[in-house]
Design an enzyme around this catalytic site. Structure first.
Site, PDB file in Angstrom:
ATOM      1  CB  SER A 117      -0.904   0.017   1.240  1.00 48.26           C
ATOM      2  OG  SER A 117      -1.557   1.260   1.387  1.00 48.26           O
ATOM      3  CE1 TYR A 141      -3.944  -1.995   4.800  1.00 47.61           C
ATOM      4  CE2 TYR A 141      -3.493   0.275   4.180  1.00 47.61           C
ATOM      5  CZ  TYR A 141      -3.740  -1.035   3.820  1.00 47.61           C
ATOM      6  OH  TYR A 141      -3.770  -1.388   2.497  1.00 47.61           O
ATOM      7  CE  LYS A 145      -1.653  -4.326   2.986  1.00 44.69           C
ATOM      8  NZ  LYS A 145      -1.815  -5.607   2.278  1.00 44.69           N
TER       9      LYS A 145
END
Length: 325
Positions: A117, A141, A145
């Protein structure tokens, strides 16, 4: 050769599975259906209902289907929610990736394409993000990643794993009207749901230092994203040189106001967006350079803004019609 697509019943994963099939590359989908839909799975692609935290199921699936590579799309993808649920996010995105890599090592599967991402960059103070832009994720998040990329890097040193990570921002549109974005947090679904409900879509902030005052972001079509995953898999299969990570960026971006105007034009529903205050932490502009991906992964923006909106809207209307029948 068979590619396992983790999260293949989700919006992006289902498009990847279709792209593999269209490229005559065998695939098997592994998904626990926690957010994916069984209806998204192509009829001709085998499906294993399992969570990727379950190594026994992963090993069995890899053995049964003769898996030779993995396209790892599964994960918990909500950056905002990850701040409230960090342990859940790390479990789904880090622990699960460790489990997947353990299963791959046990089965001798030595190639992986990781769906990373652009959240790994945080809010960079540059007009155009490149692969070498410093990584400063601002959410669990984004951190998860980045850790996933590190896991692949370190496993490559230890075992010779061949890998690459694909980073992208806002995935939109539909490459198949049977598959649509189900996220309750993404811009297109939020705007569409408001319009369907007879409400007015909202813009958060119109006083940013951008040409029209609204945020500018990469909006990339899901079919282009899927094609890049397949191109990366092909490159790994052929043992060609490949970068550890690629940005799948537009190079110029679109503003929220431009998206709203395109939605009004495509849907035929005229509206003037409500103006709300800025959201904390929203940078004025984040756009990525996709030159490396263009060089190696046949990456390009094949769809106009109108085509991205139209394909997403038609898939949304089909989903509504299907639920009403």
């Amino acid at each position: 050769m068979t590619w396992m697509v983790t999260g293949g019943a989700g919006y992006i994963g289902a498009h990847v599975a279709r792209a593999l099939a269209n490229a005559d590359m065998a695939a098997v989908i592994v998904d626990d259906l926690s957010s994916g839909l069984i209806s998204f799975i192509p009829d001709d692609v085998p499906f294993v209902h399992a969570n990727i935290l379950d190594k026994v199921s992963l090993v069995q699936a890899m053995t049964t289907h003769g898996v030779t590579g993995v396209i790892h799309v599964a994960g918990f993808k909500y950056a905002g929610v990850s701040v409230e649920r960090p342990l859940h996010t790390y479990n789904q995105n880090v622990t699960a990736t460790v489990t997947l890599l353990e299963a791959m090592q046990e089965c001798g599967v030595d190639q992986v394409v990781f769906s990373s991402s652009a959240a790994v960059f945080g809010t960079p103070d540059v007009d155009l993000v490149t692969e070498s832009t410093p990584k400063q994720p601002l959410s669990p998040y984004g951190e998860s990643k980045l850790i996933g990329e590190w896991l692949l890097r370190d496993q490559a040193v230890a075992t010779g794993l061949r890998h690459t990570s694909l980073r992208y921002f806002n995935v939109v549109g539909s490459g198949d009207p049977a598959v649509y974005d189900t996220s309750p947090h993404n811009l297109f679904p939020l705007v569409f749901e408001a319009l369907v409900a007879g409400k007015t879509p909202r813009i958060n902030g119109t006083d940013y230092p951008t040409p029209d005052g609204t945020n500018v972001r990469d909006y990339v079509h899901v079919a282009d994203i899927a094609a890049a995953h397949v191109a990366a898999a092909r490159r790994l299969e052929a043992h060609e040189e490949i970068e550890p990570a690629y940005n799948l960026g537009s190079g110029d971006g679109l503003s929220v106001a431009q998206i709203m105007a395109a939605v009004a034009a495509v849907t035929g529903i005229p509206f003037t967006p409500e103006i709300a205050p800025r959201r904390a932490g929203d940078p004025p502009r984040i756009v990525a350079n996709g030159d490396l991906a263009s060089r190696d992964l046949e990456w390009k923006m094949r769809f106009s803004t109108e085509e991205m909106v139209r394909s997403a809207w038609e898939a949304r209307l089909r989903a509504e019609k299907g639920s009403a029948e």
